[in-house]
Design an enzyme around this catalytic site. Sequence first.
Site: not given
Ligand code: NAD
Ligand code: APR
Length: 234
Positions: A108, A116, A119, A138, A202
Amino acid sequence: MTPSSIVILTGAGISAESGVDTFRDKDGIWSKIDYRDVATPEGFARDPAQVHDFYNQRRRGMTGVTPNPAHAALAELERRYDGDFLLVTQNIDDLHERAGSRKLIHMHGELARALCANCGNRQEWNGDLSVELACPSCNSPGFMRPDVVWFGEMPYHMERIYEALGNCDLFVAIGTSGTVYPAAGFNEEARMAGAHTVELNLEATEGSYRFAETQHGKASEIVPAFVERVLGRG
Ligand code: NAD
Ligand code: APR
């Protein structure tokens, strides 16, 4: 039996005990701000200053944050393990690198890099980003953005990740809620390749049922113990 090839996926939960907020836990980042405003290309086009402010705050928030024993255990596993090893993180912090991990992919992107949109130039960037900033490559102002993959955008290095998943015999997901694709589908890719799949989190997640083995507990406790087991010392 020591596996011949390991792929590890980490999410925000591995950095939680270092003091970095997760996204979907109670009081998580997405409970305070709508992801559509700060983690989508549409949000950036609509209000780039709000996006810069969101990531500038997160970048500043990393000051004084240090890796925890879970990051250290994965770096030790990479050092001591003789087989193929790849660590894929969804996190944009640099705690894996600072713990010593090298065979690492930020799917990510990274908070400490800027891109940018005009470019395509990418570079390390540890200060604030702003609308007024001109791209050093750029010289066009208004196109600099965090080098972070947003919702709807393609993650980085997917070909290399799928190649590793198709050849691994151990897949471990750590600290991720398993709600965002394509990362949420990695365990299925590994399972189809015959890998043993493990979730270290967790608590149970919506994807727990997809794993052959799940362990619940704090990453700083269960990850070091799991690494000892893989290295044949536990
Ligand atoms: P997705 O469908 O993969 O994920 C959408 C996620 O957004 C859902 O699974 C849910 O967990 C979360 N979501 C939906 N509504 C939400 C809300 N109101 N508040 C918080 N979370 C909410 O997303 P997509 O649009 O299909 O995009 C997927 C692509 O985007 C993938 O390539 C993924 O790697 C990338 N991505 C990057 C980031 C980032 O912040 N770096 C975050 C998510 C996805
Ligand atoms: N030890 C182990 N697991 C933990 C701990 C801990 N101390 N604290 C929290 N967790 C777990 C939670 O139970 C949860 O399942 O980590 C997970 C965090 O989940 P998210 O907050 O959804 O984070 P992540 O899975 O990385 O989100 C995926 O979504 O918004 C995008 O770009 C963002 O890369 C992120 C992606």
